[in-house]
Write a protein that holds these residues in place. Structure first.
Motif, PDB file in Angstrom:
ATOM      1  N   PHE A   1      11.879  -4.508  -2.450  1.00 37.17           N
ATOM      2  CA  PHE A   1      10.824  -3.545  -2.158  1.00 37.17           C
ATOM      3  C   PHE A   1      11.268  -2.093  -2.225  1.00 37.17           C
ATOM      4  N   GLU A   2      12.488  -1.834  -2.604  1.00 35.68           N
ATOM      5  CA  GLU A   2      12.955  -0.454  -2.730  1.00 35.68           C
ATOM      6  C   GLU A   2      12.725   0.035  -4.157  1.00 35.68           C
ATOM      7  N   GLY A   3      12.739   1.340  -4.332  1.00 36.76           N
ATOM      8  CA  GLY A   3      12.636   1.910  -5.682  1.00 36.76           C
ATOM      9  C   GLY A   3      11.259   1.827  -6.285  1.00 36.76           C
ATOM     10  N   GLY A   4      10.210   1.931  -5.480  1.00 37.04           N
ATOM     11  CA  GLY A   4       8.849   1.961  -6.017  1.00 37.04           C
ATOM     12  C   GLY A   4       8.302   0.621  -6.457  1.00 37.04           C
ATOM     13  N   ARG A   5       8.871  -0.478  -5.955  1.00 35.31           N
ATOM     14  CA  ARG A   5       8.345  -1.807  -6.280  1.00 35.31           C
ATOM     15  C   ARG A   5       7.569  -2.321  -5.075  1.00 35.31           C
ATOM     16  N   PRO A   6       6.251  -2.068  -5.016  1.00 36.05           N
ATOM     17  CA  PRO A   6       5.491  -2.433  -3.815  1.00 36.05           C
ATOM     18  C   PRO A   6       5.006  -3.878  -3.772  1.00 36.05           C
ATOM     19  N   LEU A   7       5.101  -4.619  -4.877  1.00 35.65           N
ATOM     20  CA  LEU A   7       4.574  -5.986  -4.912  1.00 35.65           C
ATOM     21  C   LEU A   7       5.669  -6.975  -5.289  1.00 35.65           C
ATOM     22  N   PHE A   8       5.549  -8.172  -4.745  1.00 33.41           N
ATOM     23  CA  PHE A   8       6.445  -9.268  -5.097  1.00 33.41           C
ATOM     24  C   PHE A   8       5.554 -10.467  -5.383  1.00 33.41           C
ATOM     25  N   ILE A   9       5.485 -10.887  -6.639  1.00 33.16           N
ATOM     26  CA  ILE A   9       4.626 -12.003  -7.049  1.00 33.16           C
ATOM     27  C   ILE A   9       5.504 -13.218  -7.259  1.00 33.16           C
TER      28      ILE A   9
ATOM     29  N   PRO B   1       5.698  -4.747   4.710  1.00 31.36           N
ATOM     30  CA  PRO B   1       4.965  -4.878   5.974  1.00 31.36           C
ATOM     31  C   PRO B   1       4.064  -3.665   6.216  1.00 31.36           C
ATOM     32  N   GLY B   2       2.834  -3.955   6.690  1.00 33.57           N
ATOM     33  CA  GLY B   2       1.877  -2.904   6.979  1.00 33.57           C
ATOM     34  C   GLY B   2       1.032  -2.483   5.794  1.00 33.57           C
ATOM     35  N   SER B   3       1.190  -3.165   4.654  1.00 37.76           N
ATOM     36  CA  SER B   3       0.450  -2.757   3.451  1.00 37.76           C
ATOM     37  C   SER B   3      -0.622  -3.773   3.054  1.00 37.76           C
ATOM     38  N   ASP B   4      -1.094  -4.589   4.014  1.00 35.06           N
ATOM     39  CA  ASP B   4      -2.010  -5.677   3.683  1.00 35.06           C
ATOM     40  C   ASP B   4      -3.278  -5.213   2.964  1.00 35.06           C
ATOM     41  N   LEU B   5      -3.941  -4.185   3.473  1.00 31.27           N
ATOM     42  CA  LEU B   5      -5.183  -3.730   2.839  1.00 31.27           C
ATOM     43  C   LEU B   5      -4.918  -3.164   1.455  1.00 31.27           C
ATOM     44  N   LYS B   6      -3.864  -2.390   1.316  1.00 32.07           N
ATOM     45  CA  LYS B   6      -3.505  -1.846   0.000  1.00 32.07           C
ATOM     46  C   LYS B   6      -3.151  -2.979  -0.958  1.00 32.07           C
ATOM     47  N   LEU B   7      -2.468  -3.984  -0.447  1.00 31.26           N
ATOM     48  CA  LEU B   7      -2.100  -5.134  -1.263  1.00 31.26           C
ATOM     49  C   LEU B   7      -3.356  -5.855  -1.766  1.00 31.26           C
ATOM     50  N   MET B   8      -4.312  -6.085  -0.865  1.00 30.69           N
ATOM     51  CA  MET B   8      -5.546  -6.758  -1.270  1.00 30.69           C
ATOM     52  C   MET B   8      -6.318  -5.923  -2.287  1.00 30.69           C
ATOM     53  N   ASP B   9      -6.363  -4.609  -2.101  1.00 28.95           N
ATOM     54  CA  ASP B   9      -7.019  -3.733  -3.077  1.00 28.95           C
ATOM     55  C   ASP B   9      -6.317  -3.815  -4.430  1.00 28.95           C
ATOM     56  N   SER B  10      -4.990  -3.867  -4.423  1.00 26.98           N
ATOM     57  CA  SER B  10      -4.228  -3.961  -5.671  1.00 26.98           C
ATOM     58  C   SER B  10      -4.516  -5.273  -6.392  1.00 26.98           C
ATOM     59  N   ILE B  11      -4.575  -6.369  -5.633  1.00 27.99           N
ATOM     60  CA  ILE B  11      -4.875  -7.676  -6.229  1.00 27.99           C
ATOM     61  C   ILE B  11      -6.267  -7.660  -6.848  1.00 27.99           C
ATOM     62  N   LEU B  12      -7.245  -7.138  -6.109  1.00 33.22           N
ATOM     63  CA  LEU B  12      -8.621  -7.077  -6.609  1.00 33.22           C
ATOM     64  C   LEU B  12      -8.695  -6.236  -7.881  1.00 33.22           C
ATOM     65  N   THR B  13      -8.019  -5.105  -7.889  1.00 34.32           N
ATOM     66  CA  THR B  13      -8.001  -4.243  -9.076  1.00 34.32           C
ATOM     67  C   THR B  13      -7.390  -4.985 -10.266  1.00 34.32           C
TER      68      THR B  13
END
Length: 160
Positions: free
Chosen positions: A64-72, A121-133
């Protein structure tokens, strides 16, 4: 953790036994969890918690470091899951479907092809928005329906 799950119900088990002179009925998976949890010492639990924290720190630094906000990640092998085999606990979403022959209906059915996504951690809403997008951008279905298929076009065009 197993130790915590077991000991969270110590008062309940004691009160139930005192009131009813028998152990409470619990489901077989809960029975297995309690049987195992009751064998773990506080010292073993604390050692395991320390190891989880070491892994958590390593995982965050590595993925999660270096601008990688998602792990699929893949969740499991795609196979039928019948009601007598309870599911695990994971947040996931469907990308496609996989055809299989059902032992229940005796015909070809379609399973969802699902992936899990993890965010910091703490990015649940942003994560869901990213998935939807991502789903919308890829032209994937985003509305669930009732019936034999969660997605209207799943069987017709999404078979992997």
């Amino acid at each position: 953790m197993w130790y915590d799950d077991y000991h969270a119900f110590d008062d309940f088990r004691a009160k139930y036994w005192a009131d009813n002179k028998k152990a409470p009925y619990i489901t077989p998976p809960t029975r297995a969890a309690w049987d195992f949890g009751g064998t773990i010492s506080k010292a073993d639990r604390d050692d395991a918690a320390r190891k989880v924290q070491v892994f958590r720190s390593w995982f965050r630094e590595r993925f999660f470091e270096g601008g990688r906000p998602l792990f699929i990640m893949p969740i499991e092998n795609t196979a039928p899951r019948y009601r007598d085999n309870p599911p695990g606990h994971i947040i996931s979403f469907q990308l496609s479907t996989v055809a299989y022959f059902s032992k229940i209906t005796q015909k070809e059915e379609h399973l969802p092809f699902v992936v899990g996504v993890m965010g910091v951690p703490g990015s649940d809403l942003k994560l869901m928005d990213s998935i939807l997008t991502c789903l919308k951008t890829a032209g994937r279905v985003t509305a669930v329906r009732t019936g034999s298929a969660m997605f209207a076009d799943a069987e017709a065009k999404d078979t992997a």
